[in-house]
Design a protein around this motif. Structure first.
Motif, PDB file in Angstrom:
ATOM      1  N   THR A 213       0.802  -1.232   0.000  1.00  0.00           N
ATOM      2  CA  THR A 213       0.000   0.000   0.000  1.00  0.00           C
ATOM      3  C   THR A 213       0.828   1.272   0.000  1.00  0.00           C
ATOM      4  O   THR A 213       0.278   2.367  -0.014  1.00  0.00           O
ATOM      5  CB  THR A 213      -0.914   0.056   1.244  1.00  0.00           C
ATOM      6  OG1 THR A 213      -0.075   0.055   2.414  1.00  0.00           O
ATOM      7  CG2 THR A 213      -1.875  -1.102   1.293  1.00  0.00           C
ATOM      8  N   ARG A 214       2.167   1.159   0.020  1.00  0.00           N
ATOM      9  CA  ARG A 214       3.013   2.365   0.126  1.00  0.00           C
ATOM     10  C   ARG A 214       2.638   3.190   1.358  1.00  0.00           C
ATOM     11  O   ARG A 214       2.376   4.389   1.263  1.00  0.00           O
ATOM     12  CB  ARG A 214       2.858   3.263  -1.115  1.00  0.00           C
ATOM     13  CG  ARG A 214       3.291   2.630  -2.400  1.00  0.00           C
ATOM     14  CD  ARG A 214       3.083   3.599  -3.575  1.00  0.00           C
ATOM     15  NE  ARG A 214       3.559   3.003  -4.801  1.00  0.00           N
ATOM     16  CZ  ARG A 214       4.820   3.019  -5.198  1.00  0.00           C
ATOM     17  NH1 ARG A 214       5.748   3.609  -4.462  1.00  0.00           N
ATOM     18  NH2 ARG A 214       5.174   2.432  -6.330  1.00  0.00           N
ATOM     19  N   ASP A 227       7.959   3.010   0.982  1.00  0.00           N
ATOM     20  CA  ASP A 227       8.485   2.662  -0.337  1.00  0.00           C
ATOM     21  C   ASP A 227       9.912   3.163  -0.541  1.00  0.00           C
ATOM     22  O   ASP A 227      10.667   2.576  -1.306  1.00  0.00           O
ATOM     23  CB  ASP A 227       7.541   3.098  -1.476  1.00  0.00           C
ATOM     24  CG  ASP A 227       7.132   4.556  -1.405  1.00  0.00           C
ATOM     25  OD1 ASP A 227       6.248   4.962  -2.206  1.00  0.00           O
ATOM     26  OD2 ASP A 227       7.656   5.312  -0.566  1.00  0.00           O
ATOM     27  N   ALA A 255      11.521   0.502 -13.067  1.00  0.00           N
ATOM     28  CA  ALA A 255      11.679  -0.090 -11.735  1.00  0.00           C
ATOM     29  C   ALA A 255      10.513  -1.023 -11.428  1.00  0.00           C
ATOM     30  O   ALA A 255       9.443  -0.576 -11.002  1.00  0.00           O
ATOM     31  CB  ALA A 255      11.772   1.011 -10.680  1.00  0.00           C
ATOM     32  N   LEU A 256      10.728  -2.317 -11.618  1.00  0.00           N
ATOM     33  CA  LEU A 256       9.661  -3.290 -11.354  1.00  0.00           C
ATOM     34  C   LEU A 256       9.306  -3.312  -9.873  1.00  0.00           C
ATOM     35  O   LEU A 256       8.164  -3.589  -9.505  1.00  0.00           O
ATOM     36  CB  LEU A 256      10.092  -4.681 -11.840  1.00  0.00           C
ATOM     37  CG  LEU A 256      10.197  -4.769 -13.365  1.00  0.00           C
ATOM     38  CD1 LEU A 256      10.852  -6.075 -13.781  1.00  0.00           C
ATOM     39  CD2 LEU A 256       8.823  -4.636 -14.011  1.00  0.00           C
ATOM     40  N   GLU A 258       8.837  -0.821  -8.138  1.00  0.00           N
ATOM     41  CA  GLU A 258       7.816   0.208  -7.972  1.00  0.00           C
ATOM     42  C   GLU A 258       6.478  -0.182  -8.593  1.00  0.00           C
ATOM     43  O   GLU A 258       5.486   0.529  -8.427  1.00  0.00           O
ATOM     44  CB  GLU A 258       8.318   1.529  -8.575  1.00  0.00           C
ATOM     45  CG  GLU A 258       9.508   2.103  -7.829  1.00  0.00           C
ATOM     46  CD  GLU A 258       9.113   2.647  -6.467  1.00  0.00           C
ATOM     47  OE1 GLU A 258       7.923   2.906  -6.220  1.00  0.00           O
ATOM     48  OE2 GLU A 258      10.027   2.817  -5.627  1.00  0.00           O
ATOM     49  N   LEU A 259       6.456  -1.262  -9.315  1.00  0.00           N
ATOM     50  CA  LEU A 259       5.198  -1.779  -9.835  1.00  0.00           C
ATOM     51  C   LEU A 259       4.573  -2.663  -8.758  1.00  0.00           C
ATOM     52  O   LEU A 259       3.359  -2.714  -8.573  1.00  0.00           O
ATOM     53  CB  LEU A 259       5.489  -2.609 -11.091  1.00  0.00           C
ATOM     54  CG  LEU A 259       4.282  -3.044 -11.909  1.00  0.00           C
ATOM     55  CD1 LEU A 259       3.734  -1.851 -12.683  1.00  0.00           C
ATOM     56  CD2 LEU A 259       4.668  -4.136 -12.874  1.00  0.00           C
ATOM     57  N   LEU A 261       5.335  -2.444  -5.410  1.00  0.00           N
ATOM     58  CA  LEU A 261       4.931  -1.574  -4.296  1.00  0.00           C
ATOM     59  C   LEU A 261       3.653  -0.853  -4.699  1.00  0.00           C
ATOM     60  O   LEU A 261       3.566  -0.279  -5.776  1.00  0.00           O
ATOM     61  CB  LEU A 261       6.045  -0.572  -3.988  1.00  0.00           C
ATOM     62  CG  LEU A 261       7.348  -1.165  -3.435  1.00  0.00           C
ATOM     63  CD1 LEU A 261       8.423  -0.087  -3.346  1.00  0.00           C
ATOM     64  CD2 LEU A 261       7.127  -1.799  -2.079  1.00  0.00           C
ATOM     65  N   GLY A 262       2.680  -0.872  -3.840  1.00  0.00           N
ATOM     66  CA  GLY A 262       1.414  -0.223  -4.160  1.00  0.00           C
ATOM     67  C   GLY A 262       0.497  -1.060  -5.020  1.00  0.00           C
ATOM     68  O   GLY A 262      -0.527  -0.576  -5.472  1.00  0.00           O
ATOM     69  N   SER A 263       0.842  -2.320  -5.264  1.00  0.00           N
ATOM     70  CA  SER A 263      -0.013  -3.151  -6.117  1.00  0.00           C
ATOM     71  C   SER A 263      -1.194  -3.742  -5.343  1.00  0.00           C
ATOM     72  O   SER A 263      -2.090  -4.341  -5.949  1.00  0.00           O
ATOM     73  CB  SER A 263       0.789  -4.262  -6.781  1.00  0.00           C
ATOM     74  OG  SER A 263       1.444  -5.055  -5.811  1.00  0.00           O
ATOM     75  N   GLU A 264      -1.201  -3.578  -4.038  1.00  0.00           N
ATOM     76  CA  GLU A 264      -2.369  -3.884  -3.208  1.00  0.00           C
ATOM     77  C   GLU A 264      -2.945  -5.274  -3.429  1.00  0.00           C
ATOM     78  O   GLU A 264      -4.162  -5.468  -3.414  1.00  0.00           O
ATOM     79  CB  GLU A 264      -3.457  -2.813  -3.432  1.00  0.00           C
ATOM     80  CG  GLU A 264      -2.947  -1.400  -3.149  1.00  0.00           C
ATOM     81  CD  GLU A 264      -4.043  -0.354  -3.103  1.00  0.00           C
ATOM     82  OE1 GLU A 264      -5.183  -0.679  -2.723  1.00  0.00           O
ATOM     83  OE2 GLU A 264      -3.743   0.804  -3.451  1.00  0.00           O
ATOM     84  N   ALA A 499      -3.936   4.271   0.482  1.00  0.00           N
ATOM     85  CA  ALA A 499      -4.028   3.383  -0.690  1.00  0.00           C
ATOM     86  C   ALA A 499      -5.393   3.488  -1.367  1.00  0.00           C
ATOM     87  O   ALA A 499      -6.246   4.267  -0.964  1.00  0.00           O
ATOM     88  CB  ALA A 499      -3.707   1.939  -0.324  1.00  0.00           C
TER      89      ALA A 499
END
Lengths: 540, 540
Positions: A213-214, A227, A255-256, A258-259, A261-264, A499
């Motif tokens: 969820t960062r 993150d 940056a995978l 960063e894909l 992170l936040g992918s919930e 999020a």
């Protein structure tokens, strides 16, 4: 402990934390509420044992085997109820109402990363939706058991994935996603380290949840949002395992990390997180100041951030939040501040409380504090001492507990957060405050800046009004929509750290654009072709 | 100026910068080289007017119209040659050889963002490959005119997209991708701001290039790598325009900004970059120290990074680089250091030079310097004064110019860079050094740490040997492969800041894994379905 034995049952099923930690709202607080929002009708609640939920569908043998056997599965009503919702206002109202329209068919707690990966693959083959579950602390519907197009759904609880491996030379740690914040912190403290990540959900939220969820901690100005601490992740997706190279920095393409992170939970389950850690700070010091007003206070925050002398903790309350906090504290807390200070405050009658804090080695922290104090004075703020700062520190995790007491009393109470550049933040604040005042019929609308950056800051709103007894969810939808529309119109982000979940998914088009949605969908199609991962979240 | 008038022609077509800035290698330097790498055969070079290249195919009227008309197109031999290669060793050897197997059919310089977007769409429809071109400074084949499966190819030069919009309140700037570093810096300086990003390629590299490759400046320890400065990007892809919300921070899902950063022109063209800027520092101070050895020096770098007292610039040379630098400087530069210091250095006969620098407000910079000095002394380093530091500062952009003179003299000279955690960095260093020593037949192999993080650091290798006259490219391939394989085996990243381009694409599988490659490919498929964007780069 293994399998389903690891499932946690130590919080109120319909609230935050153990029931015994719920505070009593004293008569003073009740009077304050009555004055501000009028009479309220105490809310209903239901005993855990009386909650009705649909029968659970049977879980295929292949999934049970992949998860490590029957010992890894729970189909008890209690576990299914505990995994049927997060901690958002609609979640709690629904649980209190005693009837769940939807609940996971089973709760699965695989004992290892391999078992997690195998479970996900087996669910994809069997067409079973999977909701990854850590602390269940989502306030945006992130763990809602939304089946989408699938008949069956499991909650995949990461409680068994709790490893802690420390590399003291590089000050890195590999953490299992099921670790609660305090568990990770205790293990790191033993080695003299800290993660330094303390969101308000700290007591129950998990490492995997932070990554998915960062999240942002309350000391984020100094330590970095979660993150910013992550150097590598491992994702178990239906299509396979994806690991990002563990490296301090790389220019090897997009940056995978960063894909992920936040992918919930919509691309797969985060099964390993590598994070930067640091030495436990030698000292921690908080103090409180009073800014002349909210805008002036934001100017001070900006001056601190842009001078490079940003404290580790900075929190600026607006006028209404300051007023309410002081009124509540006047019933106990700020007395220590002393009469003189209270009188001085009266000269800052429209002032705003600003909590600042520094951590680290004594000498460096002292120097930073001295330079920060100069900036604060230059911006017209006056110090009111360390005790209010200590008060804040002691109470920093109490908010969610207090909410349960308020809901008991029939109060609608919700929070939301956004962020913007300094040039735009006042416009955003006024737009959202105005929308909330209107939508709550002139209820209590409080706001604070909790995270500051060189270029902008976050705004965290807390708003209360009399709950619409019997129609709480509809009331919540109206208020929520009014606020989100104001945020979007003012160009703020729909979420700074809560999020997207289910509740903000309708606004993702405005946030990232149609092509942005398609790109996220393209990544999801590759990693989760059957679409089983956390349906109904993130993407509209 | 409009269209193709904006194309730059102020550098040597086959080297770095204008020919008049190429240094002379004095007899002392030549003697040093002879001693280290033996005799060399001066390399051939070809006059610009004598370079042979294939005839250019015709560009369809639809593309010309989209780009803004004939005035936006150049088909001159000079422009096609200038856009036929970057600045990598194989690029320069090929240009010097005087025969280009491949060159863009035309150079297109659209006058606006809309024209850039329209050009890309028109090229997708016409099946024309597009190579986005900024400064052409790629050292990894990032702008090589690789047609892939397409018959025609254009270089799309961003030279007309050079806007600078400053938000002084939020300390943000929106920059056009075609701005060279010094142009952006000058515009920002006028307003009292700086971007603070100074890679070695600073004189000619562009903002768009920084974003597309995740470049790192030499002051990156303090100011942040370029990707850490970016708050928003706009990408013109064949499928449409994708803009990320401009915000200080968001938890709204995966970070699409981080998919665009480092995408190296393979997803679309970056047409706008929003970055954090800061006040021009009041003071800048550099000084030089001597660490007892490379490992001890790395320990000092780590101690500085983990204490929170990291200087803005930190550069630690290994033994061989220190020795060569001092020998070269002894022919001129370090004399200023004085005889006493030189004698003191003899007590650090195996020592390693460590350049450190601080920028900012005087008091804060002084404070940080004082705390850093304590750490350095505690780690066994001795100061050798500010003049060596100033020498470094003056010479910081000279490397690429010097390389041209070395190539003239028949020297093979190349660089590569990687990074790792502090726990693993010595192993990585030794593995790569050993592979390079072997592959260069005991040539000169120098290394320095240029970027430090709390958890690790980068390693930048420079290696020289006698060029294999007539078979330079093959020699380069052998040496490059040996080094990359050593990096991968030791777990380092294939690139810390040079990016992937064409040269590192074969190693991306090891870097991100098969599933990672598929995810990047999935995003590319959505944004660039026809696959026209920079074929042959990033993905193997």
């Amino acid at each position: 402990m293994s399998g389903a034995d690891a499932l946690r049952r130590d919080t109120a099923f319909d609230g935050w934390g153990p029931a015994e930690l719920k505070p009593e709202l004293g008569s003073g607080a009740m009077a304050l509420l009555r004055e501000r929002i009028g009479e309220t009708t105490p809310a209903r609640a239901t005993e855990l044992g009386s909650v009705r939920l649909p029968d659970g569908a049977e879980i295929p043998a292949a999934v049970i085997a992949a998860a490590g056997g029957e010992g890894a599965i729970s189909t008890s009503a209690e576990d299914r109820i505990r995994h049927a919702a997060g901690n958002g206002y609609p979640d709690l109202i629904t649980l209190r109402g005693g009837t769940l329209e939807s609940a996971p068919d089973a709760v699965v707690a695989p004992p290892s990363t391999d078992a997690v990966a195998a479970t996900i693959v087996a669910c994809a083959e069997a067409g079973i939706a999977v909701v990854p579950f850590g602390g269940g602390t989502s306030v945006v519907g992130g763990v809602a058991p939304d089946r989408g197009s699938f008949e069956r759904l499991i909650a995949l609880d990461l409680a068994n994935l709790r490893r802690v491996d420390v590399d003291p030379v590089s000050q890195l740690a590999r953490l299992g996603p099921g670790l609660r914040g305090p568990e990770a912190e205790a293990a790191l403290n033993e080695r003299g380290f800290t993660l330094g990540h303390f969101p308000q959900s700290y007591r129950y939220a998990t490492i995997g949840g932070y990554a998915a969820t960062r999240s942002a901690g309350q000391a984020s100005s100094g330590y970095g949002r979660f993150d910013a601490l992550v150097t590598g992740v491992e994702l178990a997706a239906p299509a396979g395992i994806m690991r990002t190279l563990r490296t301090p920095h790389t220019a090897a393409g997009p940056a995978l990390r960063e894909l992920v992170l936040g992918s919930e939970g919509t691309l797969g389950v985060i099964t390993d997180v590598e994070v930067r850690i640091r030495a436990v700070p030698a000292v921690r010091h908080y103090e409180a100041w009073f800014a002349e007003g909210f805008e002036s206070g934001i100017g001070a925050v900006r001056a601190l951030a842009q001078s490079g002398e940003l404290p580790d903790v900075i929190r600026l309350s607006d006028r209404e939040e300051t007023e309410v906090s002081m009124a509540m504290a006047g019933l106990g807390g700020l007395k220590r501040a002393g009469l003189e200070r209270y009188l001085k405050l009266r000269r800052r009658a429209e002032g705003c409380i600003l909590i600042v804090g520094w951590e680290g080695e004594r000498e460096a922290a002292d120097r930073r504090r001295e330079l920060s104090r100069r900036v604060l004075r230059a911006c017209g703020a006056v110090p009111i001492g360390a005790s209010a700062g200590r008060s804040w520190d002691r109470g920093r995790y109490e908010g969610p507990h207090l909410r349960d007491a308020l809901i008991d009393a029939g109060v609608f109470v919700e929070t939301l957060e956004t962020a913007h550049s300094y040039a735009e933040i006042t416009g955003l604040y006024e737009a959202v405050r105005s929308a909330l005042k209107q939508a709550t019929n002139e209820g209590v609308v409080m706001c604070h800046v909790s995270h500051a950056y060189r270029d902008g800051a976050s705004l965290y709103f807390t708003f209360l009004t009399a709950a619409r007894s019997g129609a709480e969810i509809q009331q919540w939808q109206e208020i929520k929509a009014a606020a989100c529309e104001a945020i979007v119109a003012a160009g703020g982000t729909i979420t700074h750290h809560h999020a997207v979940g289910r509740d903000h998914a309708p606004y993702m088009g405005a946030e990232v654009g149609e092509l942005g949605l398609e790109v996220i969908a393209a990544a999801k199609e590759r990693l989760d072709p059957a679409g089983i991962m956390n349906p109904g979240k993130l993407l509209p």
